[in-house]
Design a protein around this motif. Structure first.
Motif, PDB file in Angstrom:
ATOM      1  N   ARG A   1      63.300  71.062  45.245  1.00  0.00           N
ATOM      2  CA  ARG A   1      62.281  70.369  46.049  1.00  0.00           C
ATOM      3  C   ARG A   1      61.123  69.913  45.179  1.00  0.00           C
ATOM      4  O   ARG A   1      60.681  68.763  45.262  1.00  0.00           O
ATOM      5  CB  ARG A   1      61.754  71.280  47.160  1.00  0.00           C
ATOM      6  N   ASP A   2      60.639  70.798  44.312  1.00  0.00           N
ATOM      7  CA  ASP A   2      59.503  70.450  43.461  1.00  0.00           C
ATOM      8  C   ASP A   2      59.840  69.302  42.511  1.00  0.00           C
ATOM      9  O   ASP A   2      59.021  68.398  42.306  1.00  0.00           O
ATOM     10  CB  ASP A   2      59.042  71.677  42.664  1.00  0.00           C
ATOM     11  N   GLN A   3      61.049  69.301  41.945  1.00  0.00           N
ATOM     12  CA  GLN A   3      61.451  68.232  41.029  1.00  0.00           C
ATOM     13  C   GLN A   3      61.524  66.884  41.743  1.00  0.00           C
ATOM     14  O   GLN A   3      61.055  65.878  41.211  1.00  0.00           O
ATOM     15  CB  GLN A   3      62.808  68.541  40.394  1.00  0.00           C
ATOM     16  N   ILE A   4      62.089  66.888  42.921  1.00  0.00           N
ATOM     17  CA  ILE A   4      62.201  65.636  43.675  1.00  0.00           C
ATOM     18  C   ILE A   4      60.821  65.170  44.138  1.00  0.00           C
ATOM     19  O   ILE A   4      60.497  63.987  44.079  1.00  0.00           O
ATOM     20  CB  ILE A   4      63.175  65.793  44.855  1.00  0.00           C
ATOM     21  N   HIS A   5      59.999  66.108  44.561  1.00  0.00           N
ATOM     22  CA  HIS A   5      58.641  65.774  45.002  1.00  0.00           C
ATOM     23  C   HIS A   5      57.821  65.203  43.842  1.00  0.00           C
ATOM     24  O   HIS A   5      57.088  64.226  44.012  1.00  0.00           O
ATOM     25  CB  HIS A   5      57.962  67.000  45.605  1.00  0.00           C
ATOM     26  N   GLU A   6      57.955  65.800  42.660  1.00  0.00           N
ATOM     27  CA  GLU A   6      57.231  65.305  41.482  1.00  0.00           C
ATOM     28  C   GLU A   6      57.676  63.895  41.108  1.00  0.00           C
ATOM     29  O   GLU A   6      56.904  63.129  40.525  1.00  0.00           O
ATOM     30  CB  GLU A   6      57.413  66.251  40.304  1.00  0.00           C
ATOM     31  N   ALA A   7      58.917  63.541  41.443  1.00  0.00           N
ATOM     32  CA  ALA A   7      59.410  62.190  41.175  1.00  0.00           C
ATOM     33  C   ALA A   7      58.853  61.189  42.188  1.00  0.00           C
ATOM     34  O   ALA A   7      59.074  59.989  42.062  1.00  0.00           O
ATOM     35  CB  ALA A   7      60.932  62.173  41.195  1.00  0.00           C
ATOM     36  N   GLY A   8      58.147  61.688  43.213  1.00  0.00           N
ATOM     37  CA  GLY A   8      57.474  60.802  44.155  1.00  0.00           C
ATOM     38  C   GLY A   8      58.168  60.624  45.492  1.00  0.00           C
ATOM     39  O   GLY A   8      57.877  59.674  46.215  1.00  0.00           O
ATOM     40  N   TYR A   9      59.031  61.543  45.856  1.00  0.00           N
ATOM     41  CA  TYR A   9      59.770  61.414  47.106  1.00  0.00           C
ATOM     42  C   TYR A   9      59.445  62.561  48.038  1.00  0.00           C
ATOM     43  O   TYR A   9      59.045  63.633  47.609  1.00  0.00           O
ATOM     44  CB  TYR A   9      61.273  61.349  46.832  1.00  0.00           C
ATOM     45  N   TYR A  10      59.651  62.303  49.335  1.00  0.00           N
ATOM     46  CA  TYR A  10      59.376  63.312  50.352  1.00  0.00           C
ATOM     47  C   TYR A  10      60.614  64.171  50.528  1.00  0.00           C
ATOM     48  O   TYR A  10      61.694  63.664  50.790  1.00  0.00           O
ATOM     49  CB  TYR A  10      58.992  62.646  51.675  1.00  0.00           C
ATOM     50  N   VAL A  11      60.445  65.476  50.376  1.00  0.00           N
ATOM     51  CA  VAL A  11      61.584  66.386  50.506  1.00  0.00           C
ATOM     52  C   VAL A  11      61.127  67.689  51.152  1.00  0.00           C
ATOM     53  O   VAL A  11      60.072  68.211  50.835  1.00  0.00           O
ATOM     54  CB  VAL A  11      62.256  66.632  49.133  1.00  0.00           C
ATOM     55  N   ASP A  12      61.925  68.167  52.093  1.00  0.00           N
ATOM     56  CA  ASP A  12      61.695  69.460  52.729  1.00  0.00           C
ATOM     57  C   ASP A  12      62.685  70.457  52.157  1.00  0.00           C
ATOM     58  O   ASP A  12      63.616  70.085  51.441  1.00  0.00           O
ATOM     59  CB  ASP A  12      61.912  69.361  54.243  1.00  0.00           C
ATOM     60  N   VAL A  13      62.486  71.721  52.499  1.00  0.00           N
ATOM     61  CA  VAL A  13      63.427  72.757  52.086  1.00  0.00           C
ATOM     62  C   VAL A  13      63.643  73.704  53.260  1.00  0.00           C
ATOM     63  O   VAL A  13      62.709  74.007  53.995  1.00  0.00           O
ATOM     64  CB  VAL A  13      62.925  73.502  50.821  1.00  0.00           C
ATOM     65  N   ASP A  14      64.889  74.113  53.460  1.00  0.00           N
ATOM     66  CA  ASP A  14      65.227  75.069  54.514  1.00  0.00           C
ATOM     67  C   ASP A  14      65.888  76.267  53.852  1.00  0.00           C
ATOM     68  O   ASP A  14      67.040  76.208  53.446  1.00  0.00           O
ATOM     69  CB  ASP A  14      66.175  74.437  55.535  1.00  0.00           C
ATOM     70  N   THR A  15      65.129  77.339  53.728  1.00  0.00           N
ATOM     71  CA  THR A  15      65.643  78.568  53.105  1.00  0.00           C
ATOM     72  C   THR A  15      65.745  79.693  54.126  1.00  0.00           C
ATOM     73  O   THR A  15      65.785  80.853  53.754  1.00  0.00           O
ATOM     74  CB  THR A  15      64.746  78.997  51.924  1.00  0.00           C
ATOM     75  N   THR A  16      65.793  79.329  55.380  1.00  0.00           N
ATOM     76  CA  THR A  16      65.912  80.351  56.420  1.00  0.00           C
ATOM     77  C   THR A  16      67.256  81.065  56.310  1.00  0.00           C
ATOM     78  O   THR A  16      68.199  80.548  55.704  1.00  0.00           O
ATOM     79  CB  THR A  16      65.773  79.724  57.824  1.00  0.00           C
ATOM     80  N   ASP A  17      67.328  82.219  56.908  1.00  0.00           N
ATOM     81  CA  ASP A  17      68.557  83.025  56.851  1.00  0.00           C
ATOM     82  C   ASP A  17      69.471  82.638  58.011  1.00  0.00           C
ATOM     83  O   ASP A  17      69.708  83.411  58.923  1.00  0.00           O
ATOM     84  CB  ASP A  17      68.201  84.518  56.889  1.00  0.00           C
ATOM     85  N   ARG A  18      69.959  81.399  57.962  1.00  0.00           N
ATOM     86  CA  ARG A  18      70.896  80.906  58.975  1.00  0.00           C
ATOM     87  C   ARG A  18      72.129  80.376  58.268  1.00  0.00           C
ATOM     88  O   ARG A  18      72.122  80.137  57.064  1.00  0.00           O
ATOM     89  CB  ARG A  18      70.270  79.769  59.788  1.00  0.00           C
ATOM     90  N   ASN A  19      73.147  80.130  59.013  1.00  0.00           N
ATOM     91  CA  ASN A  19      74.372  79.561  58.486  1.00  0.00           C
ATOM     92  C   ASN A  19      74.075  78.157  57.946  1.00  0.00           C
ATOM     93  O   ASN A  19      73.369  77.380  58.582  1.00  0.00           O
ATOM     94  CB  ASN A  19      75.406  79.500  59.621  1.00  0.00           C
ATOM     95  N   VAL A  20      74.638  77.830  56.779  1.00  0.00           N
ATOM     96  CA  VAL A  20      74.356  76.531  56.158  1.00  0.00           C
ATOM     97  C   VAL A  20      74.838  75.373  57.027  1.00  0.00           C
ATOM     98  O   VAL A  20      74.210  74.313  57.055  1.00  0.00           O
ATOM     99  CB  VAL A  20      74.917  76.447  54.720  1.00  0.00           C
ATOM    100  N   SER A  21      75.910  75.556  57.775  1.00  0.00           N
ATOM    101  CA  SER A  21      76.382  74.471  58.648  1.00  0.00           C
ATOM    102  C   SER A  21      75.380  74.202  59.771  1.00  0.00           C
ATOM    103  O   SER A  21      75.205  73.053  60.189  1.00  0.00           O
ATOM    104  CB  SER A  21      77.769  74.768  59.213  1.00  0.00           C
ATOM    105  N   ASP A  22      74.700  75.246  60.243  1.00  0.00           N
ATOM    106  CA  ASP A  22      73.652  75.053  61.249  1.00  0.00           C
ATOM    107  C   ASP A  22      72.472  74.284  60.656  1.00  0.00           C
ATOM    108  O   ASP A  22      71.886  73.413  61.311  1.00  0.00           O
ATOM    109  CB  ASP A  22      73.151  76.393  61.795  1.00  0.00           C
ATOM    110  N   LYS A  23      72.129  74.610  59.420  1.00  0.00           N
ATOM    111  CA  LYS A  23      71.028  73.905  58.737  1.00  0.00           C
ATOM    112  C   LYS A  23      71.364  72.429  58.565  1.00  0.00           C
ATOM    113  O   LYS A  23      70.526  71.550  58.805  1.00  0.00           O
ATOM    114  CB  LYS A  23      70.762  74.528  57.369  1.00  0.00           C
ATOM    115  N   VAL A  24      72.595  72.146  58.142  1.00  0.00           N
ATOM    116  CA  VAL A  24      73.025  70.765  57.923  1.00  0.00           C
ATOM    117  C   VAL A  24      73.045  70.000  59.238  1.00  0.00           C
ATOM    118  O   VAL A  24      72.576  68.857  59.312  1.00  0.00           O
ATOM    119  CB  VAL A  24      74.401  70.731  57.222  1.00  0.00           C
ATOM    120  N   GLN A  25      73.548  70.616  60.281  1.00  0.00           N
ATOM    121  CA  GLN A  25      73.595  69.961  61.591  1.00  0.00           C
ATOM    122  C   GLN A  25      72.189  69.633  62.085  1.00  0.00           C
ATOM    123  O   GLN A  25      71.927  68.543  62.595  1.00  0.00           O
ATOM    124  CB  GLN A  25      74.327  70.836  62.596  1.00  0.00           C
ATOM    125  N   GLU A  26      71.274  70.575  61.918  1.00  0.00           N
ATOM    126  CA  GLU A  26      69.887  70.344  62.324  1.00  0.00           C
ATOM    127  C   GLU A  26      69.271  69.202  61.512  1.00  0.00           C
ATOM    128  O   GLU A  26      68.530  68.369  62.045  1.00  0.00           O
ATOM    129  CB  GLU A  26      69.080  71.625  62.141  1.00  0.00           C
TER     130      GLU A  26
END
Length: 165
Positions: free
Chosen positions: A92-117
């Motif tokens: 996230r920090d590398q992409i943000h430093e390049a000038g783009y908007y990026v979020d991060v989801d590090t919650t303890d949920r299933n990755v498929s749920d994160k992707v679907q959301e």
């Protein structure tokens, strides 16, 4: 322009200034000297309504999923588990430093749920990080099922932004 009003002159007035509605609504006010009645002039601020119309057209055209260069949700990094939180934050920090908007989801949920959301939220890029990505310094771009370095991803972002894609 009519010459009925002494405060109108020959200069090219902006269409945002309205001398006729004051007559229609009989708009007057008293200035410092209350015996002297002044006639008002309406100034319209059409800038915001023009922007609102533009966004309505863009929303309709793109069906809520803006192109990358315009999107408020350009990318999201989804970690496979909380164990990869530091790597997800690094990405996230590398992409943000390049000038783009990026979020991060590090919650303890299933990755498929994160992707679907993230899909429902209309992120342009969904980046998944786990053990292999952390080891190789790459990200998996979900839906394309391809791995690429963060530099390659950044180059793709630059290309999309430069070409309004």
């Amino acid at each position: 322009m009519s010459k009925n009003h002494p405060d109108e002159d020959e200069t090219n007035l902006s269409s945002a200034v309205d001398f006729h509605l004051r007559d229609r609504f009989k708009l007057e006010y008293s200035a410092e000297n209350e015996t002297m009645i002044e006639r008002s002039v309406l100034i319209h601020r059409a800038v915001l309504s023009s922007v609102e119309r533009l966004f309505a057209i863009l929303l309709e055209q793109y069906k809520g999923k803006f192109p990358f260069w315009l999107s408020p949700r350009q990318a999201i990094v989804c970690s496979v588990s909380e164990d990869y939180r530091s790597y997800a934050d690094k990405v996230r920090d590398q992409i943000h430093e390049a000038g783009y908007y990026v979020d991060v989801d590090t919650t303890d949920r299933n990755v498929s749920d994160k992707v679907q959301e993230a899909q429902v939220a209309h992120y342009n890029y969904i980046l998944v990080v786990g053990d292999e990505e952390a080891r190789t310094g790459q990200v998996t771009v979900w839906l394309r099922d391809e791995m690429m370095s963060i530099e390659t991803l950044s180059d793709e972002f630059k290309l999309k932004t430069a070409n309004f894609l």
